[in-house]
Design an enzyme around this catalytic site. Structure first.
Site, PDB file in Angstrom:
ATOM      1  N   LYS A  69       0.832  -1.205   0.000  1.00 34.11           N
ATOM      2  CA  LYS A  69       0.000   0.000   0.000  1.00 34.11           C
ATOM      3  C   LYS A  69       0.866   1.254   0.000  1.00 34.11           C
ATOM      4  O   LYS A  69       0.415   2.318  -0.415  1.00 34.11           O
ATOM      5  CB  LYS A  69      -0.932   0.008   1.215  1.00 34.11           C
ATOM      6  CG  LYS A  69      -2.084  -0.985   1.138  1.00 34.11           C
ATOM      7  CD  LYS A  69      -2.972  -0.879   2.364  1.00 34.11           C
ATOM      8  CE  LYS A  69      -4.161  -1.814   2.293  1.00 34.11           C
ATOM      9  NZ  LYS A  69      -3.794  -3.236   2.451  1.00 34.11           N
ATOM     10  N   PHE A  93     -12.829  -2.552   8.067  1.00 33.33           N
ATOM     11  CA  PHE A  93     -13.793  -1.894   8.939  1.00 33.33           C
ATOM     12  C   PHE A  93     -14.984  -2.843   9.118  1.00 33.33           C
ATOM     13  O   PHE A  93     -15.369  -3.561   8.198  1.00 33.33           O
ATOM     14  CB  PHE A  93     -14.282  -0.582   8.314  1.00 33.33           C
ATOM     15  CG  PHE A  93     -13.338   0.569   8.504  1.00 33.33           C
ATOM     16  CD1 PHE A  93     -12.226   0.473   9.313  1.00 33.33           C
ATOM     17  CD2 PHE A  93     -13.591   1.778   7.872  1.00 33.33           C
ATOM     18  CE1 PHE A  93     -11.374   1.553   9.500  1.00 33.33           C
ATOM     19  CE2 PHE A  93     -12.742   2.864   8.041  1.00 33.33           C
ATOM     20  CZ  PHE A  93     -11.637   2.751   8.860  1.00 33.33           C
TER      21      PHE A  93
END
Length: 402
Positions: free
Chosen positions: A326, A390
């Site tokens: 990332k 999440f």
């Protein structure tokens, strides 16, 4: 239980418009994160991202297709074409009837939502294009892949935030391993880099304004990216019989739920997913050589993930290589696990470990070998790919060198 192998891979992301271009960028430790370029970007506090540059949809799709394909679908079809062509698989007859497509995305057609909200609320128009719903729906990309390649078996979309791709690929793996399907097209895509997409993420206050620095003591948040990664998962004997080039083998997976907090990660949930993947693959912790980390660059995620790795791997954690790509391509949200699986394939097939770039200061709470800043040559037999989302939803894949 059938053996499952990967025979094709395709991608488009901030590092490259193909797998070879992406892997070259990973080997070089190149950063694809830069200044965002779209309407009203000046109104944003966050102005950087892993944006796909130089992608011209008009040259790839006709006018009718453009009216149906959101940017996330365009990315998916681009990656799927590369993966299926590399695999050399042709879907017809009984193979087509039993093969399908499972893809992950968190937001689906975010650009289409954004454009049409503008049209109705800002410009005051009372009509939208009749294809807005089929363009923005989360399953649009999966449906267009199934139609484009005659995939008549189980086809659907998984939407579990940042774990969407890993959940999708785990389900595809399960279908092939069980014998339900001889082959599955799987992976994920995302394109949230528009005004509304970035503005929504700004509200969470987890975004960096300058860089993604996973595991570095001075990390200050995540950076969004966009793109797609698509793979052909195939039953080993079927792939062998047709002489396919096998990239690696998928040997296990696990999923877990933190059942704790909607945004804060849990060490216990992440550890259960990694331990479960080892158990499903019937391997020992000491056999794993590389982990592609979720590694978002936020203070909470990185230290929690490192603590979970330490719990699961014990003394072997010091021998592991763990990196977050990332730092190079940004966080592709629902598509991130798919693009990151390429780093695992590169480690297994080419013996090259993608680095964690932007690493500047050691963090005692992330005291693992994070392959800082430069790629490394190393023989790896087994790799894990982590995704922790999440909602406390975790999915981990285990892969093996062939």
């Amino acid at each position: 239980m059938k053996r499952v192998v990967i025979t094709g891979a395709g991608t488009i992301n901030a590092l490259g418009h193909s797998v070879p271009a992406t892997l070259e960028a990973m080997r070089e430790g190149r950063c694809g994160i830069g200044e965002l370029d779209f309407r009203d970007v000046e109104r944003l506090a966050i102005k950087i991202g892993g944006q796909v540059r130089g992608f011209e949809a008009e040259g790839r799709f006709n006018r009718q297709q453009m009216s149906l394909y959101d940017r996330f679908t365009q990315f998916t079809l681009t990656a799927a074409k590369e993966a299926i062509e590399q695999s050399g698989i042709e879907f017809h007859g009984e193979l087509a009837a039993r093969s399908g497509v499972v893809l992950g995305t968190a937001g689906g057609g975010v650009s289409t939502w954004d454009d049409n909200y503008r049209s109705v609320y800002e410009d005051g128009k009372n009509r939208v294009h009749p294809f807005v719903v089929p363009k923005l729906m989360n399953n649009a990309a999966a449906s267009h892949v199934s139609m484009g390649y005659n995939l008549k078996g189980p086809s659907f979309t998984v939407s579990t935030a940042c774990a969407s791709s890993n959940h999708a690929m785990a389900l595809a793996f399960q279908m092939v391993r069980s014998g339900a399907s001889p082959a599955m097209v799987t992976g994920g895509s995302e394109s949230m880099l528009c005004f509304g997409g970035v503005k929504a993420w700004e509200g969470l206050r987890v975004m960096s304004k300058d860089a993604c620095r996973p595991f570095s003591a001075n990390r200050n948040g995540m950076v969004q990216g966009e793109g797609a990664g698509v793979f052909v998962f195939e039953e080993y004997e079927h792939a062998k019989a047709r002489g396919a080039d096998i990239l690696c083998e998928v040997i296990g997976f696990a999923m877990s739920s933190d059942a704790a907090d909607i945004v804060m990660p849990s060490k216990q949930g992440a550890a259960r997913a990694m331990a479960g993947a080892l158990a499903d693959a019937r391997i020992n912790a000491g056999e794993v050589g590389y982990i592609n980390a979720h590694g978002t660059g936020t203070a909470a995620n990185d230290k929690t993930e490192c603590a979970a790795v330490a719990d699961v791997f014990g003394p072997h954690a010091d021998d592991l290589m763990i990196s977050s790509t990332k730092s190079m391509h940004g966080h592709l949200i629902g598509g991130t696990g798919a693009v990151e699986l390429l780093a695992c394939i590169m480690a297994l097939r080419d013996g090259i470990i993608a680095p964690t770039i932007g690493y500047e200061e050691p963090d005692p709470e992330c005291a693992l070998d994070v392959v800082p800043n430069e790629a490394r040559e190393a023989k790896v037999d087994i790799a894990l790919s982590n995704a922790f989302a999440f909602g406390g939803l975790n999915a981990v894949l285990a892969l093996k060198r062939v």
